[in-house]
Enzyme design. Structure first.
Site, mmCIF file in Angstrom:
data_model
loop_
_atom_site.group_PDB
_atom_site.id
_atom_site.type_symbol
_atom_site.label_atom_id
_atom_site.label_comp_id
_atom_site.label_asym_id
_atom_site.label_seq_id
_atom_site.Cartn_x
_atom_site.Cartn_y
_atom_site.Cartn_z
ATOM 1 N N ARG A 71 -14.475 -11.212 16.363
ATOM 2 C CA ARG A 71 -13.845 -9.989 16.845
ATOM 3 C C ARG A 71 -12.913 -10.347 17.996
ATOM 4 O O ARG A 71 -13.349 -10.914 18.993
ATOM 5 C CB ARG A 71 -14.929 -9.017 17.318
ATOM 6 C CG ARG A 71 -14.461 -7.593 17.385
ATOM 7 C CD ARG A 71 -15.645 -6.683 17.565
ATOM 8 N NE ARG A 71 -16.396 -6.573 16.328
ATOM 9 C CZ ARG A 71 -16.269 -5.545 15.488
ATOM 10 N NH1 ARG A 71 -15.479 -4.535 15.782
ATOM 11 N NH2 ARG A 71 -16.954 -5.509 14.377
ATOM 12 N N THR A 124 -8.009 -6.833 20.971
ATOM 13 C CA THR A 124 -7.772 -5.749 20.003
ATOM 14 C C THR A 124 -9.080 -5.208 19.417
ATOM 15 O O THR A 124 -9.099 -4.126 18.830
ATOM 16 C CB THR A 124 -6.922 -6.258 18.825
ATOM 17 O OG1 THR A 124 -7.691 -7.243 18.120
ATOM 18 C CG2 THR A 124 -5.619 -6.882 19.303
HETATM 19 C C1 PRP Z 1 -23.372 -9.557 13.156
HETATM 20 C C2 PRP Z 1 -23.778 -9.326 11.708
HETATM 21 C C3 PRP Z 1 -22.522 -8.774 11.114
HETATM 22 C C4 PRP Z 1 -21.943 -7.982 12.255
HETATM 23 C C5 PRP Z 1 -22.250 -6.532 12.003
HETATM 24 O O1 PRP Z 1 -22.658 -10.713 13.255
HETATM 25 O O2 PRP Z 1 -24.248 -10.471 11.072
HETATM 26 O O3 PRP Z 1 -21.611 -9.772 10.690
HETATM 27 O O4 PRP Z 1 -22.605 -8.404 13.445
HETATM 28 O O5 PRP Z 1 -21.626 -5.751 12.945
HETATM 29 P P1 PRP Z 1 -20.459 -4.738 12.568
HETATM 30 O O6 PRP Z 1 -20.934 -3.986 11.345
HETATM 31 O O7 PRP Z 1 -20.387 -3.869 13.783
HETATM 32 O O8 PRP Z 1 -19.217 -5.514 12.320
HETATM 33 P P2 PRP Z 1 -22.157 -11.279 14.671
HETATM 34 O O9 PRP Z 1 -20.784 -10.751 14.964
HETATM 35 O O10 PRP Z 1 -23.214 -11.029 15.715
HETATM 36 O O11 PRP Z 1 -21.990 -12.812 14.387
HETATM 37 P P3 PRP Z 1 -23.063 -13.919 13.912
HETATM 38 O O12 PRP Z 1 -23.320 -13.684 12.440
HETATM 39 O O13 PRP Z 1 -22.345 -15.196 14.149
HETATM 40 O O14 PRP Z 1 -24.316 -13.776 14.730
#
Ligand code: PRP
Ligand code: URA
Length: 209
Positions: A104, A108
């Site tokens: 992310r 942005t």
């Molecule tokens: C977590 C999870 C998803 C995301 C969900 O990943 O595995 O990919 O968050 O959140 P969202 O629906 O709000 O987008 P994270 O970004 O923590 O990364 P990781 O898998 O590397 O732990």
């Protein structure tokens, strides 16, 4: 909710409860993710087409059914989606595996693709995007968008725990993508964590916190 399939099989529900428990160790958590993914693979493949063949048993000729050769691909979202791959491959060893990495952008807040490696014939396959958590839906929606931009059409999304906010976002952005999950939780908290959820799936899988 339309196009959302919640697997309420007792074994799945039992294992999800164990995963939620904060006392569950990394080793146990990883095993549970794998086991639930395997049980869900059984349901996700329910509609696979069959064809009839003839087989000689020790007793007689049997007209019987085998998979018609529908090609599948699994696409885990890095990193937590990786935990779901082995369990699914146990039941569908013929599937190919692609990977999609997203982070992310801190300014942005938009998901940015940093890695993508898909099977060469991905557009001829049925794809299942894997991620244990569907929270805001930002990651899932972006992953599906990137896949569609590469010409891929037949996409399903499979997670363990979904929040209503994530389901709405993914449905709104991609109404053609069915969502398969083991639990639909109450809501998100102020940090976009699923409540009650199970915490950070990536950290619990890989022991990073
Ligand atoms: C977590 C999870 C998803 C995301 C969900 O990943 O595995 O990919 O968050 O959140 P969202 O629906 O709000 O987008 P994270 O970004 O923590 O990364 P990781 O898998 O590397 O732990
Ligand atoms: N990502 C996670 O790993 N857990 C949540 O609850 C939300 C996003």
């Amino acid at each position: 909710m339309e196009n959302v399939f919640i697997y309420d099989h007792p074994l799945i529900q039992h294992k999800i409860s164990l995963m939620r428990d904060k006392r569950t160790t990394t080793k146990e958590f990883r095993e549970l993710v794998s086991e639930v993914s395997m049980l869900m693979a059984y349901e996700v493949t329910r509609e696979l087409p069959l064809k009839e063949i003839e087989i000689e048993t020790p007793v007689a000729i049997a007209r019987t059914k085998v998979l018609a050769g529908k090609k599948m691909a699994l696409v885990p979202i890095l990193r937590a989606g990786l935990g779901m791959v082995d369990g699914m491959l146990n039941l569908m060893p013929m599937a190919k595996v692609g990977h999609i990495g997203l982070y992310r952008d801190p300014v942005t807040l938009e998901p940015v693709e940093y890695y993508c490696k898909l099977p060469e014939d991905a557009s001829d396959r049925d794809l299942v995007v894997l991620d244990p958590m569907l929270a805001t839906g930002g990651s899932a929606s972006a992953a599906v968008r990137f896949l569609k931009e590469k010409g891929i059409q037949n996409i399903k999304f499979m997670c363990l725990i979904a929040a209503p906010e994530g389901v709405r976002r993914l449905h709104n952005d991609h109404p053609d993508v069915p969502i398969f999950c083991a639990a639909l939780d109450e809501r998100l908290n102020d940090h976009a964590y699923i409540v009650p959820g199970l915490g950070d799936a990536g950290d619990r899988l890989f022991g990073t916190k």
